[in-house]
Design a protein around this motif. Structure first.
Motif, PDB file in Angstrom:
ATOM      1  N   PRO A   1      -2.061  10.333   9.206  1.00 13.95           N
ATOM      2  CA  PRO A   1      -2.610  11.412   8.377  1.00 13.95           C
ATOM      3  C   PRO A   1      -2.793  12.672   9.213  1.00 13.95           C
ATOM      4  CG  PRO A   1      -4.311   9.820   8.940  1.00 13.95           C
ATOM      5  CD  PRO A   1      -3.013   9.283   9.473  1.00 13.95           C
TER       6      PRO A   1
ATOM      7  N   ASP B   1       0.813  -1.218   0.000  1.00 16.67           N
ATOM      8  CA  ASP B   1       0.000   0.000   0.000  1.00 16.67           C
ATOM      9  C   ASP B   1       0.845   1.266   0.000  1.00 16.67           C
ATOM     10  OD1 ASP B   1      -2.254  -1.563   0.033  1.00 16.67           O
ATOM     11  OD2 ASP B   1      -2.609  -1.338   2.186  1.00 16.67           O
TER      12      ASP B   1
ATOM     13  N   ARG C   1      -1.945  -1.001  11.756  1.00 20.77           N
ATOM     14  CA  ARG C   1      -1.599  -0.743  10.345  1.00 20.77           C
ATOM     15  C   ARG C   1      -0.087  -0.622  10.152  1.00 20.77           C
ATOM     16  NH1 ARG C   1      -4.949  -0.074   5.903  1.00 20.77           N
ATOM     17  NH2 ARG C   1      -2.854   0.273   5.171  1.00 20.77           N
TER      18      ARG C   1
ATOM     19  N   ASP D   1       2.369  -2.686   7.669  1.00 23.77           N
ATOM     20  CA  ASP D   1       3.099  -1.971   6.614  1.00 23.77           C
ATOM     21  C   ASP D   1       4.610  -2.082   6.714  1.00 23.77           C
ATOM     22  OD1 ASP D   1       0.740  -1.027   5.517  1.00 23.77           O
ATOM     23  OD2 ASP D   1       0.836   0.928   6.497  1.00 23.77           O
TER      24      ASP D   1
ATOM     25  N   ARG E   1       4.534   6.977   0.469  1.00 22.57           N
ATOM     26  CA  ARG E   1       3.210   7.492   0.820  1.00 22.57           C
ATOM     27  C   ARG E   1       2.149   6.434   0.535  1.00 22.57           C
ATOM     28  NH1 ARG E   1       3.535  12.758   2.106  1.00 22.57           N
ATOM     29  NH2 ARG E   1       5.207  13.973   1.199  1.00 22.57           N
ATOM     30  N   ALA E   2       1.066   6.498   1.323  1.00 20.96           N
ATOM     31  CA  ALA E   2      -0.072   5.604   1.133  1.00 20.96           C
ATOM     32  C   ALA E   2      -1.300   6.438   0.798  1.00 20.96           C
ATOM     33  CB  ALA E   2      -0.323   4.780   2.393  1.00 20.96           C
ATOM     34  N   GLY E   3      -2.286   5.797   0.197  1.00 23.11           N
ATOM     35  CA  GLY E   3      -3.511   6.481  -0.204  1.00 23.11           C
ATOM     36  C   GLY E   3      -4.355   6.980   0.956  1.00 23.11           C
ATOM     37  N   ASP E   4      -4.101   6.469   2.163  1.00 26.66           N
ATOM     38  CA  ASP E   4      -4.888   6.894   3.327  1.00 26.66           C
ATOM     39  C   ASP E   4      -4.324   8.131   4.017  1.00 26.66           C
ATOM     40  OD1 ASP E   4      -2.625   5.874   4.566  1.00 26.66           O
ATOM     41  OD2 ASP E   4      -3.699   4.388   5.773  1.00 26.66           O
ATOM     42  N   GLY E   5      -3.336   8.777   3.399  1.00 24.78           N
ATOM     43  CA  GLY E   5      -2.756   9.995   3.971  1.00 24.78           C
ATOM     44  C   GLY E   5      -1.581   9.757   4.891  1.00 24.78           C
ATOM     45  N   THR E   6      -1.210   8.497   5.110  1.00 19.79           N
ATOM     46  CA  THR E   6      -0.046   8.202   5.941  1.00 19.79           C
ATOM     47  C   THR E   6       1.203   8.184   5.067  1.00 19.79           C
ATOM     48  OG1 THR E   6      -0.288   5.801   5.691  1.00 19.79           O
ATOM     49  CG2 THR E   6      -1.409   6.829   7.570  1.00 19.79           C
TER      50      THR E   6
ATOM     51  N   GLU F   1      -5.488   1.272  16.145  1.00 19.53           N
ATOM     52  CA  GLU F   1      -5.613   1.012  14.697  1.00 19.53           C
ATOM     53  C   GLU F   1      -4.369   1.501  13.951  1.00 19.53           C
ATOM     54  OE1 GLU F   1      -7.013  -0.153  10.971  1.00 19.53           O
ATOM     55  OE2 GLU F   1      -7.484  -0.829  13.002  1.00 19.53           O
TER      56      GLU F   1
ATOM     57  N   GLU G   1      -8.116   4.873  17.947  1.00 21.61           N
ATOM     58  CA  GLU G   1      -7.372   5.416  16.812  1.00 21.61           C
ATOM     59  C   GLU G   1      -5.887   5.029  16.905  1.00 21.61           C
ATOM     60  OE1 GLU G   1      -5.950   9.748  15.086  1.00 21.61           O
ATOM     61  OE2 GLU G   1      -7.694   9.669  16.402  1.00 21.61           O
TER      62      GLU G   1
END
Length: 181
Positions: A143, A53, A172, A176, A75-80, A168, A165
């Motif tokens: 993010p 990801d 993740r 990753d 970078r990831a699509g979730d803003g991280t 989670e 939060e």
């Protein structure tokens, strides 16, 4: 004349080899989502493998709290995002403001640590591995929150107010980031 050409070719080959040689005892290599660090003097190595990801963005050079951070940014699509970097142990200790307990030779991984950085308004999870007299650091940045962030909420208050939060984010990060030696 032949002898001059031979000496010239040897000189050029020497320059080429010198240009390709590692600049210090720690060599870095990036192949897609795998970043490897190898100490040429000891042969010790650390390999960081990032999940699919995360996409490579660029090589970064940033000044942060008096230290120059150089590394590979993903970078990831979730803003991280994830920054994979290395630095000398002394420079790292100056950055974090304390001495790390690790032998001068060998590899020692420290437990990952999650924090809320009010100045950045982000959760971060740091993985640190001492590699002889160097340190490999992998930092996952959460993010940025939507809306304003005044930077006044401290680490303890944020962690207490957002346990789901944080859990989670940690889960993740574990998916990753994989580090081996």
């Amino acid at each position: 004349m032949q002898r001059i050409r031979y000496i010239f070719v040897l000189f050029l080959a020497g320059l080429l080899l010198a240009g390709c040689a590692p600049r210090g005892p720690l060599a870095e290599d990036r192949d897609d989502n795998v970043v490897s660090f190898v100490r040429s003097d000891t042969g010790n190595a650390v390999t960081v493998t990032l999940g699919p990801d995360l996409a490579y963005d660029k090589r970064v050079y940033r000044d942060f709290m008096g230290a120059t951070i150089e590394g590979w940014l993903y970078r990831a699509g979730d803003g991280t995002s994830v920054l994979v970097s290395s630095m000398g142990r002394k420079e790292f200790e100056d950055l974090i403001g304390r001495t790390i307990e690790a032998p001068e030779t060998g590899i020692k991984a420290f437990p990952p640590q999650t924090s809320w950085l009010p100045r950045l308004c982000q959760l971060v999870r740091a993985y640190v591995v001492s590699l002889d007299s160097d340190v490999v650091a992998v930092v996952k940045f959460g993010p940025r929150p939507e809306g304003e962030c005044d930077g006044l909420v401290g680490n303890d208050d944020y962690m207490a107010a957002h346990p789901k939060e944080v859990a989670e984010f940690d889960r993740r990060a574990e998916q990753d980031i994989s580090i081996g030696w």
